[in-house]
Design a protein around this motif. Structure first.
Motif, mmCIF file in Angstrom:
data_model
loop_
_atom_site.group_PDB
_atom_site.id
_atom_site.type_symbol
_atom_site.label_atom_id
_atom_site.label_comp_id
_atom_site.label_asym_id
_atom_site.label_seq_id
_atom_site.Cartn_x
_atom_site.Cartn_y
_atom_site.Cartn_z
ATOM 1 N N HIS A 121 7.038 8.752 -2.156
ATOM 2 C CA HIS A 121 7.880 9.478 -3.113
ATOM 3 C C HIS A 121 8.143 8.619 -4.348
ATOM 4 O O HIS A 121 8.158 9.130 -5.484
ATOM 5 N N PHE A 122 8.403 7.336 -4.130
ATOM 6 C CA PHE A 122 8.635 6.417 -5.253
ATOM 7 C C PHE A 122 7.415 6.396 -6.172
ATOM 8 O O PHE A 122 7.545 6.507 -7.398
ATOM 9 N N CYS A 123 6.234 6.247 -5.584
ATOM 10 C CA CYS A 123 5.001 6.200 -6.371
ATOM 11 C C CYS A 123 4.833 7.466 -7.207
ATOM 12 O O CYS A 123 4.615 7.399 -8.426
ATOM 13 N N ALA A 124 4.951 8.623 -6.564
ATOM 14 C CA ALA A 124 4.728 9.898 -7.267
ATOM 15 C C ALA A 124 5.762 10.125 -8.354
ATOM 16 O O ALA A 124 5.428 10.496 -9.486
ATOM 17 N N SER A 125 7.032 9.905 -8.029
ATOM 18 C CA SER A 125 8.096 10.185 -8.997
ATOM 19 C C SER A 125 8.020 9.256 -10.202
ATOM 20 O O SER A 125 8.221 9.689 -11.350
ATOM 21 N N MET A 126 7.702 7.963 -9.981
ATOM 22 C CA MET A 126 7.599 7.038 -11.096
ATOM 23 C C MET A 126 6.413 7.391 -12.000
ATOM 24 O O MET A 126 6.512 7.334 -13.223
ATOM 25 N N LEU A 127 5.282 7.756 -11.412
ATOM 26 C CA LEU A 127 4.118 8.135 -12.219
ATOM 27 C C LEU A 127 4.436 9.341 -13.096
ATOM 28 O O LEU A 127 4.101 9.365 -14.293
ATOM 29 N N VAL A 154 -2.017 12.297 -10.940
ATOM 30 C CA VAL A 154 -1.100 11.950 -9.862
ATOM 31 C C VAL A 154 -1.556 12.613 -8.559
ATOM 32 O O VAL A 154 -1.572 11.982 -7.493
ATOM 33 N N ALA A 155 -1.940 13.875 -8.646
ATOM 34 C CA ALA A 155 -2.401 14.593 -7.449
ATOM 35 C C ALA A 155 -3.647 13.930 -6.866
ATOM 36 O O ALA A 155 -3.755 13.756 -5.647
ATOM 37 N N ALA A 156 -4.579 13.540 -7.712
ATOM 38 C CA ALA A 156 -5.799 12.882 -7.235
ATOM 39 C C ALA A 156 -5.476 11.534 -6.602
ATOM 40 O O ALA A 156 -6.060 11.154 -5.581
ATOM 41 N N LEU A 205 0.830 -1.206 0.000
ATOM 42 C CA LEU A 205 0.000 0.000 0.000
ATOM 43 C C LEU A 205 0.867 1.260 0.000
ATOM 44 O O LEU A 205 0.507 2.267 -0.609
ATOM 45 N N GLY A 206 2.020 1.185 0.671
ATOM 46 C CA GLY A 206 2.954 2.315 0.623
ATOM 47 C C GLY A 206 3.457 2.555 -0.785
ATOM 48 O O GLY A 206 3.575 3.696 -1.237
ATOM 49 N N LEU A 207 3.751 1.473 -1.511
ATOM 50 C CA LEU A 207 4.191 1.612 -2.906
ATOM 51 C C LEU A 207 3.092 2.191 -3.788
ATOM 52 O O LEU A 207 3.374 2.777 -4.836
ATOM 53 N N ALA A 208 1.836 2.020 -3.370
ATOM 54 C CA ALA A 208 0.713 2.598 -4.113
ATOM 55 C C ALA A 208 0.487 4.055 -3.756
ATOM 56 O O ALA A 208 -0.436 4.687 -4.292
ATOM 57 N N GLY A 209 1.307 4.602 -2.840
ATOM 58 C CA GLY A 209 1.248 6.030 -2.553
ATOM 59 C C GLY A 209 0.558 6.415 -1.264
ATOM 60 O O GLY A 209 0.400 7.599 -0.981
ATOM 61 N N LEU A 210 0.145 5.449 -0.438
ATOM 62 C CA LEU A 210 -0.539 5.790 0.803
ATOM 63 C C LEU A 210 0.460 6.260 1.865
ATOM 64 O O LEU A 210 1.576 5.751 1.951
ATOM 65 N N ARG A 211 0.043 7.224 2.665
ATOM 66 C CA ARG A 211 0.816 7.659 3.820
ATOM 67 C C ARG A 211 0.758 6.564 4.883
ATOM 68 O O ARG A 211 -0.175 5.773 4.928
#
Length: 393
Positions: free
Chosen positions: A331-337, A347-349, A216-222
């Motif tokens: 950060h990994f999720c956002a930067s890769m997207l 990405v923001a949504a 879930l962290g890799l999917a961008g969750l805090r």
């Protein structure tokens, strides 16, 4: 409504008699009322012309509806800040943060009347936080802590202006601390983001009971959103996950609160995350939160999660146990997207952030798309281009 009296004179048997001069040397007393029937206000002046000018200003302010009671500005910063904070509709985490911020602001501004706090005073307070030049604190504070603290100070002073305690906004022109060489400017750099190999290794090395949390962290969750996740917010058939709360420590208690932005979101997770969630729901009790504390307690503290799940995953991946924070997966999720060309709005949504925050934080990963408009227009205008080329030959 407004008048000036000479404090050297008083009436005795109906006649004005000169009295002893007051030690302050302030001879003329300006008197006025803010509204009919209101309590009288007074202020002393050495010269009559100064008293007259002052009253002219009071009359003008009353006519324009911008009158500020001189006594209001004598309220201390601390007293008004407490009044302001008590009226805020804050969730528990924000009020908890304010408690820490207040402890930093009170030694600097707490005893000062609002009317004497100007931009220079705020700049001096900011510098004190950064440098601890006068030994006010045990140590100087980091730039991010200073920025947060001064943001609250600014909100307090703007509220004092809006609510009629002071006649001007002293925060106008106040600048955030400068970014100096070697300091983080708020953007996320490569050293803060796991590589693809690191990300995969961390997931594979995670303790089995927490692999779904890492996914879930890799999917961008805090981390708070992960620890606040429950089965009723997961639709595995459609690979949908709804994020509408987070687990936070408020004071000494763990509590489920709204998300950081107070806005729920539903995202579609990648296949590997859906697989890990399905495995977790199969192997573990699904009632309540997905990830439980030590000895099966219904909630897990963040420090327990780090010691039981995150640090073992890093070590198992061949990394130092402090190489990355859990937030690095976000950060990994956002930067890769962004690097792969996903639209900034999407990405923001997905992250539950604003477009402005995402673009500012991950600016280095924004793909250079200057040629995209031309490419699109080339396709749209291809027939005209072909005709023009044919006629030119």
């Amino acid at each position: 409504m407004a008048s000036i009296t000479d404090r050297w004179e008083t009436k005795v048997d109906g006649k004005r008699t000169r009295t002893a001069r007051h030690g302050t040397g302030l001879r003329y007393q300006a008197r006025w009322r803010a509204y009919a029937g209101g309590p009288p206000k007074t202020q002393l002046f050495a010269r009559k012309i100064d008293a007259e000018r002052f009253l002219d200003g009071i009359r003008g302010d009353l006519r324009r509806g911008v009158y500020i009671d001189p006594d209001a500005g004598r309220q201390t910063f601390e007293a008004f800040a407490d009044e302001w904070a008590a009226a805020r509709d804050w969730k528990g985490t924000t009020r908890d943060q304010w408690t820490s911020v207040r402890k930093r602001l009170v030694p600097l501004l707490g005893g000062k009347p609002l009317e004497v706090i100007d931009r220079l005073t705020l700049e001096a307070a900011q510098n004190e936080l950064l440098t601890n030049a006068h030994g006010t604190f045990a140590n100087a504070y980091a730039k991010t802590t200073t920025t947060t603290t001064m943001a609250y100070a600014g909100m307090v002073m703007r509220a004092a202006h809006v609510n009629g305690r002071i006649g001007r906004d002293p925060t106008k022109g106040l600048k955030a601390p400068k970014v100096r060489d070697g300091e983080n400017d708020g953007t996320v750099g490569p050293e803060q983001v796991p590589t693809r190999a690191d990300a995969i290794a961390i997931l594979e090395a995670a303790p089995r009971a927490f692999r779904a949390a890492i996914a879930l962290g890799l999917a961008g969750l805090r981390v708070g959103e992960v620890l606040g996740m429950s089965a009723d917010r997961i639709e595995l058939d459609d690979r949908k996950v709804t994020i509408d709360r987070q687990l936070q420590r408020i004071g000494t208690e763990l509590m489920l609160t709204t998300t950081k932005t107070d806005k729920p979101r539903t995202i579609v997770v990648p296949g590997v995350v859906a697989v890990e969630l399905r495995r977790h729901l199969r192997d573990h009790q699904s009632d309540g939160l997905l990830f439980r504390g030590l000895r099966g307690t219904p909630m897990i503290r963040r420090d327990q999660f780090y010691s039981s799940a995150w640090r073992p995953a890093l070590v198992g991946a061949g990394l130092a146990e402090d190489r990355y924070k859990f937030h690095s997966l976000r950060h990994f999720c956002a930067s890769m997207l962004l690097a792969e060309g996903a639209p900034l709005t999407a990405v923001a949504a997905h992250l539950g952030d604003t477009v402005e925050t995402v673009s500012r934080t991950y600016v280095h990963w924004l793909r250079d798309e200057r040629n995209v408009p031309a490419d699109v227009l080339d396709r749209v205008l291809a027939p005209i281009t072909a005709a023009a080329a044919a006629s030119a030959t």
